[in-house]
Scaffold this motif. Structure first.
Motif, PDB file in Angstrom:
ATOM      1  N   UNK A   1      -7.893  -8.596  -4.029  1.00 50.08           N
ATOM      2  CA  UNK A   1      -6.854  -9.261  -3.875  1.00 50.08           C
ATOM      3  C   UNK A   1      -5.704  -7.764  -3.827  1.00 50.08           C
ATOM      4  N   UNK A   2      -5.166  -8.107  -2.934  1.00 51.26           N
ATOM      5  CA  UNK A   2      -4.148  -6.447  -2.236  1.00 51.26           C
ATOM      6  C   UNK A   2      -3.111  -6.342  -1.364  1.00 51.26           C
ATOM      7  N   UNK A   3      -2.194  -6.053  -2.031  1.00 54.03           N
ATOM      8  CA  UNK A   3      -0.765  -5.733  -1.163  1.00 54.03           C
ATOM      9  C   UNK A   3      -0.874  -4.899   0.440  1.00 54.03           C
ATOM     10  N   UNK A   4      -0.422  -3.573   0.083  1.00 51.44           N
ATOM     11  CA  UNK A   4      -0.191  -2.923   1.807  1.00 51.44           C
ATOM     12  C   UNK A   4      -1.757  -1.880   1.574  1.00 51.44           C
ATOM     13  N   UNK A   5      -2.733  -1.758   1.924  1.00 55.53           N
ATOM     14  CA  UNK A   5      -3.473  -0.453   2.466  1.00 55.53           C
ATOM     15  C   UNK A   5      -2.961  -0.066   3.696  1.00 55.53           C
ATOM     16  N   UNK A   6      -2.453   1.314   3.173  1.00 49.63           N
ATOM     17  CA  UNK A   6      -2.304   2.526   4.236  1.00 49.63           C
ATOM     18  C   UNK A   6      -3.748   3.904   4.967  1.00 49.63           C
ATOM     19  N   UNK A   7      -3.842   3.629   5.888  1.00 50.76           N
ATOM     20  CA  UNK A   7      -4.978   4.279   6.504  1.00 50.76           C
ATOM     21  C   UNK A   7      -5.446   5.829   6.699  1.00 50.76           C
ATOM     22  N   UNK A   8      -6.251   6.447   6.601  1.00 53.81           N
ATOM     23  CA  UNK A   8      -5.988   7.407   6.510  1.00 53.81           C
ATOM     24  C   UNK A   8      -6.949   7.983   8.505  1.00 53.81           C
ATOM     25  N   UNK A   9      -6.796   9.903   8.391  1.00 50.58           N
ATOM     26  CA  UNK A   9      -7.708   9.440   9.979  1.00 50.58           C
ATOM     27  C   UNK A   9      -8.680  10.120   9.460  1.00 50.58           C
ATOM     28  N   UNK A  10      -9.948  10.105  10.682  1.00 55.18           N
ATOM     29  CA  UNK A  10     -11.442   9.782  10.259  1.00 55.18           C
ATOM     30  C   UNK A  10     -11.527   9.261   9.234  1.00 55.18           C
TER      31      UNK A  10
END
Lengths: 142, 520
Positions: free
Chosen positions: B121-130
């Motif tokens: 169960x998740x809300x918002x996930x933020x990506x990172x480079x590489x």
């Protein structure tokens, strides 16, 4: 029915009474936004653009011009929040006019009448609320 | 059989068969290190459970033909960060946002964040480079539908100099506050999201899709499932995405993105759940994606007037191939928010099935002089049950507050000015469209800015036995119709080369405002 004002005629060239513009235009835009499918937005833009083109000739160092410019800033700051954000270009056109005019006015702010200063202050407070000005830069005016 | 590897990570790869048809072909076998792995009939096919830094012999073949092997080597992988080791429960009950986000933020270059089987169960996930993010088979990222679980991304943030701005979010072509998406990337590079898992948006008429005010409630517009703002070199492969809160995939001012072998599924009745909305992108590849949706499958955009005229970034260099587009309003749509134009789009070897329109261009006066559509090519397309295969609507009335104004709807020529859009060239080659309903083609340019050139070559269209009356385009003064032939208005040069239309009512060719007609 306050929105039945024939502002196109009243606010055609030349600019005669910016105080009246300030009082009426926010209501007209509110009506356009909520009741009239924004069909008058283009003409509202034209009115403000026409006034803006004329205000560039005003010298903020002169008392009469300072009065006009303070009313104009107040009119813009009260009108901008009434524009539907989904017609974003119209909103930003007025934002640009506001910022540009304010930059011209502020160096002469100290010489303005108390009433004109209050109008400028009110416009700045509104612009900061709308986040079109950085509030921390204008603490001296708020 | 010829094939090439179009995607390769340390853990999986995707192949594309060459010269074998569109989307599916006769059954063939896939061999890995000499052993038969499985049988498939898909042109674009993925293979999982590979190991890093390992050499494999890969072949595909059919019948008695000896397959010609290809040797591949998977890339190296430094470490695996299993989200369970970061505290994720994956039980479908407890919230796992922080645990998965921590794994993402801690992942080093050449590392992998692994989401194993389970419901997270998740809300918002933020990506990172590489980042390499793997959603393994059986893994489901199940999004909350409570607005408070999603941070708000401001649309525009005024810079200190009050002249510049930082554009963080977008809604339908304007820089407006939006909730962060289930997966959000801002300014990240070199990201791969892959695997056999699922992102479940949980959109329904009890939450994101509900009511008139659904677009903006709680101070911001609806999230998308994946939103990439000013990202570079991002690939999304393999996963299934379903029940998106609004648009499913939204690459925005992002370059070199690839979307491979995905399954995008939203109910046919869901609102604004487009499959993909590339907006002001450069270099976009969509391969082997299956769409089954409630709105446009792919809608290419470049902002409304403010974004188009301020940033002047068109969407360009787009290739769409081997995709199967089902249902929804348009298969491939350009617009309506195309303030900076769309150019160099090549859609080929695709199936359009049961959509309202095949190619659908939506524009209108007011999009601006930067709104130029040019070099749009559709070829090797099979359509079935599409209401109207080809639509150019220069009077699109939807989704803008002034869309139904006289300025937009007027069919008489108006002065060409800074708000007038332009369509240059559209080419349709080797296309069959069976069982159409409304019109064979409905292409309506502006009288003051006619389309420069439209080409139909080897195009065959027929109608359903019992066609349903529908609107061929969403514009003023157009009524529902059936069996309308080629209706084309306001075009400087029209080329018809081996075009057949069966079952249309007279006049089959209904042209007006055509400067030059070249017909075989």
């Amino acid at each position: 029915m306050a929105h039945q004002v024939d502002w196109k005629q009243e606010w055609g060239e030349p600019v005669q009474d910016l105080r009246s513009l300030c009082i009426r235009m926010p209501g007209i835009v509110r009506f356009e936004t909520k009741e009239n499918r924004k069909e008058g937005y283009q003409e509202i833009q034209a009115v403000f653009r026409n006034i803006y083109d004329q205000t560039v000739w005003l010298d903020p160092a002169e008392a009469d011009s300072a009065e006009e410019l303070s009313w104009y800033l107040l009119a813009l700051s009260r009108t901008i929040p009434e524009i539907d954000e989904e017609v974003y270009d119209h909103r930003m056109n007025l934002v640009r006019q506001y910022r540009s005019t304010l930059r011209r006015v502020l160096p002469f702010y100290a010489s303005f009448s108390a009433e004109a200063q209050q109008r400028v202050q009110e416009s700045i407070r509104s612009a900061c609320r709308e986040k079109i000005l950085i509030a921390e830069k204008y603490t001296a005016y708020c | 059989m010829k094939f090439h590897v179009i995607f390769l990570t340390a853990r999986c790869l995707t192949i594309e068969l060459l010269e074998e048809g569109i989307v599916r072909t006769q059954a063939y076998s896939i061999y890995l290190n000499g052993e038969k792995l499985r049988v498939s009939d898909r042109i674009v096919e993925s293979i999982y459970d590979l190991l890093p830094d390992t050499e494999y012999t890969l072949a595909v073949g059919r019948g008695a033909c000896a397959p010609e092997p290809v040797i591949i080597r998977t890339p190296k992988e430094f470490v695996t960060l299993n989200v369970r080791d970061f505290g994720a429960a994956g039980d479908g009950i407890r919230e796992d946002t922080a645990a998965i986000q921590a794994a993402i933020l801690c992942c080093p270059k050449e590392g992998r964040v692994l989401v194993p089987a389970g419901v997270y169960r998740i809300g918002a996930l933020f990506l990172r480079s590489d980042l390499r993010l793997e959603l393994a088979a059986g893994a489901v990222l199940s999004a909350y539908t409570d607005r408070e679980k999603f941070p708000i991304l401001p649309g525009l943030i005024t810079a200190w100099d009050e002249e510049h701005e930082y554009n963080l979010a977008s809604w339908e072509g304007n820089p407006l506050d939006s909730f962060a998406s289930i997966i959000t990337g801002v300014g990240v590079k070199n990201v791969t999201i892959y695997g056999q898992g699922t992102i479940e948006g949980n959109g329904s008429y009890e939450n994101w899709w509900e009511g008139e005010g659904r677009e903006k409630t709680g101070g911001a517009f609806r999230p998308r499932t994946i939103f990439l703002n000013r990202c570079e070199n991002v690939t999304v492969q393999g996963i299934r995405i379903q029940n998106s809160p609004s648009w499913t995939l939204h690459p925005y001012f992002s370059n070199r993105t690839r979307w491979i072998d995905l399954d995008l599924v939203n109910p046919k009745i869901s609102p604004n759940t487009d499959g993909m909305d590339p907006e002001s992108v450069d270099g976009l590849e969509v391969v082997g994606v299956h769409f089954s949706l409630g709105d446009d499958c792919i809608a290419v955009k470049s902002g409304k007037y403010y974004m188009g005229s301020t940033y002047k970034v068109p969407s360009q260099n787009i290739e769409i191939r081997q995709c199967h587009m089902q249902f929804g309003h348009g298969s491939v749509t350009l617009g309506s928010e195309i303030g900076a134009g769309v150019r160099h789009l090549h859609c080929h070897d695709c199936i359009f099935e049961g959509t309202d329109r095949g190619l659908r261009i939506k524009t209108r006066r007011g999009r601006g002089r930067d709104s130029i559509i040019e070099d749009i090519v559709f070829e090797n397309i099979e359509m079935d049950g599409v209401l109207t295969p080809f639509v150019l609507n220069s009077y699109y009335w939807c989704c803008d507050p002034d869309g139904k104004s006289e300025y937009v709807r007027c069919k008489d020529p108006l002065p060409v000015d800074e708000r007038t859009p332009e369509v240059r060239d559209l080419r349709f080659r080797n296309i069959t469209a069976h069982n159409c309903h409304a019109a064979a083609a409905f292409l309506y340019g502006l009288p003051e800015a006619p389309v420069q050139e439209i080409e139909f070559s080897n195009v065959s269209i027929d109608f359903a036995r019992h066609p349903t009356a529908e609107y061929p385009a969403m514009m003023a003064d157009v009524e529902p119709c059936t069996r309308m032939g080629l209706m084309i208005r306001n075009c400087r040069r029209l080329i018809l080369n081996h075009v057949s239309v069966e079952g249309a009512e007279e006049p089959v060719y209904d042209f007006d405002g055509i400067g030059e007609l070249i017909k075989d």
